[in-house]
Design a protein around this motif. Structure first.
Motif, PDB file in Angstrom:
ATOM      1  N   UNK A  27       0.826  -1.163  -0.146  1.00  0.00           N
ATOM      2  CA  UNK A  27       0.070   0.024   0.037  1.00  0.00           C
ATOM      3  C   UNK A  27       0.603   1.319   0.028  1.00  0.00           C
ATOM      4  N   UNK A  28       1.738   1.230   0.922  1.00  0.00           N
ATOM      5  CA  UNK A  28       2.567   2.442   1.092  1.00  0.00           C
ATOM      6  C   UNK A  28       3.621   2.520   0.125  1.00  0.00           C
ATOM      7  N   UNK A  29       4.366   1.478  -0.281  1.00  0.00           N
ATOM      8  CA  UNK A  29       5.280   1.539  -1.321  1.00  0.00           C
ATOM      9  C   UNK A  29       6.687   1.415  -0.684  1.00  0.00           C
ATOM     10  N   UNK A  85      -1.028   9.879  -4.989  1.00  0.00           N
ATOM     11  CA  UNK A  85      -0.689   8.385  -5.271  1.00  0.00           C
ATOM     12  C   UNK A  85      -0.756   7.652  -4.060  1.00  0.00           C
ATOM     13  N   UNK A  86       0.091   7.811  -2.905  1.00  0.00           N
ATOM     14  CA  UNK A  86       0.113   7.468  -1.835  1.00  0.00           C
ATOM     15  C   UNK A  86      -1.173   7.321  -1.041  1.00  0.00           C
ATOM     16  N   UNK A  87      -1.995   8.443  -1.151  1.00  0.00           N
ATOM     17  CA  UNK A  87      -3.290   8.560  -0.645  1.00  0.00           C
ATOM     18  C   UNK A  87      -4.428   7.587  -1.316  1.00  0.00           C
ATOM     19  N   UNK A  88      -4.413   7.688  -2.705  1.00  0.00           N
ATOM     20  CA  UNK A  88      -5.247   6.693  -3.462  1.00  0.00           C
ATOM     21  C   UNK A  88      -4.903   5.191  -3.248  1.00  0.00           C
ATOM     22  N   UNK A  89      -3.634   4.610  -2.889  1.00  0.00           N
ATOM     23  CA  UNK A  89      -3.547   3.342  -2.847  1.00  0.00           C
ATOM     24  C   UNK A  89      -3.870   3.238  -1.353  1.00  0.00           C
ATOM     25  N   UNK A  90      -3.736   4.218  -0.333  1.00  0.00           N
ATOM     26  CA  UNK A  90      -4.198   3.725   0.950  1.00  0.00           C
ATOM     27  C   UNK A  90      -5.808   3.886   0.990  1.00  0.00           C
ATOM     28  N   UNK A  97      -8.575   7.765   6.700  1.00  0.00           N
ATOM     29  CA  UNK A  97      -7.848   9.056   6.175  1.00  0.00           C
ATOM     30  C   UNK A  97      -7.993  10.181   7.214  1.00  0.00           C
ATOM     31  N   UNK A  98      -7.229  10.621   7.836  1.00  0.00           N
ATOM     32  CA  UNK A  98      -7.252  11.828   8.640  1.00  0.00           C
ATOM     33  C   UNK A  98      -7.059  12.899   8.014  1.00  0.00           C
ATOM     34  N   UNK A  99      -6.386  13.041   6.876  1.00  0.00           N
ATOM     35  CA  UNK A  99      -6.482  14.372   5.776  1.00  0.00           C
ATOM     36  C   UNK A  99      -6.338  13.972   4.543  1.00  0.00           C
ATOM     37  N   UNK A 100      -7.094  14.439   3.888  1.00  0.00           N
ATOM     38  CA  UNK A 100      -6.981  14.261   2.141  1.00  0.00           C
ATOM     39  C   UNK A 100      -5.909  15.157   1.716  1.00  0.00           C
ATOM     40  N   UNK A 101      -5.280  14.767   0.421  1.00  0.00           N
ATOM     41  CA  UNK A 101      -4.275  15.532  -0.193  1.00  0.00           C
ATOM     42  C   UNK A 101      -4.845  16.934  -0.290  1.00  0.00           C
ATOM     43  N   UNK A 102      -3.817  17.818   0.528  1.00  0.00           N
ATOM     44  CA  UNK A 102      -3.964  19.005   0.302  1.00  0.00           C
ATOM     45  C   UNK A 102      -2.741  20.031   0.522  1.00  0.00           C
ATOM     46  N   UNK A 103      -2.777  21.236  -0.135  1.00  0.00           N
ATOM     47  CA  UNK A 103      -1.590  22.129   0.053  1.00  0.00           C
ATOM     48  C   UNK A 103      -1.582  22.824   1.101  1.00  0.00           C
ATOM     49  N   UNK A 123       2.201  11.883   4.372  1.00  0.00           N
ATOM     50  CA  UNK A 123       3.168  11.833   3.128  1.00  0.00           C
ATOM     51  C   UNK A 123       3.023  13.123   2.452  1.00  0.00           C
ATOM     52  N   UNK A 124       4.303  13.809   2.306  1.00  0.00           N
ATOM     53  CA  UNK A 124       3.947  15.236   1.862  1.00  0.00           C
ATOM     54  C   UNK A 124       5.223  15.536   0.892  1.00  0.00           C
TER      55      UNK A 124
END
Length: 129
Positions: A27-29, A85-90, A97-103, A123-124
């Motif tokens: 999952x994480x790679x 991509x890490x988020x999508x696999x997770x 999920x504690x926080x979706x991908x964001x800037x 992951x950032x």
């Protein structure tokens, strides 16, 4: 002073270390660099992050052993070029999920999730200064 050998390792223990290792890889790679089993337990494993020189050392939780760490108590930040991509696999693997991908305000794009044992992973893109 550059090196390709990690000099700082995140360490943790797991109730089901074999399953957590599989999750980290699939999952994480992460990539398994070493694994030493002791029957059904993992005595010691080393996982490397393919985008850098950091890694994770982990093993099976056994109450009362020296250097015992409660499963689910670790927090980690991992630099990656593609947190989406890490988020999508997770998400596909059912991670919490504690926080979706964001800037962020400090120039990173990141996501935060929890692994099956309860550890928190960010992951950032921010590599530190």
């Amino acid at each position: 002073m550059g090196t390709t050998t990690p000099s700082i390792w995140l360490t943790l223990q797991a109730h089901d270390a074999p399953a957590l290792i599989d999750w980290y890889v699939e999952v994480l790679g992460f990539r398994v660099a070493a694994r030493h089993d002791d029957g059904d337990l993992v005595a010691h494993a080393e996982l490397r992050w393919p985008e850098g020189v950091g890694g994770v050392m982990l093993g099976s939780f056994v109450e009362g052993r020296p250097f015992t760490i409660a499963p689910g108590s670790a927090n980690a930040y991992v630099v990656t070029a593609d947190p989406d991509a890490v988020h999508a696999r997770a998400v596909a693997a059912g991670a919490e999920v504690l926080s979706t991908p964001a800037d962020t305000d400090f120039g990173s794009r990141q996501t935060i999730l929890r692994d099956p044992e309860g550890n928190t992973w960010s992951f950032g893109t921010y590599p530190g200064s």
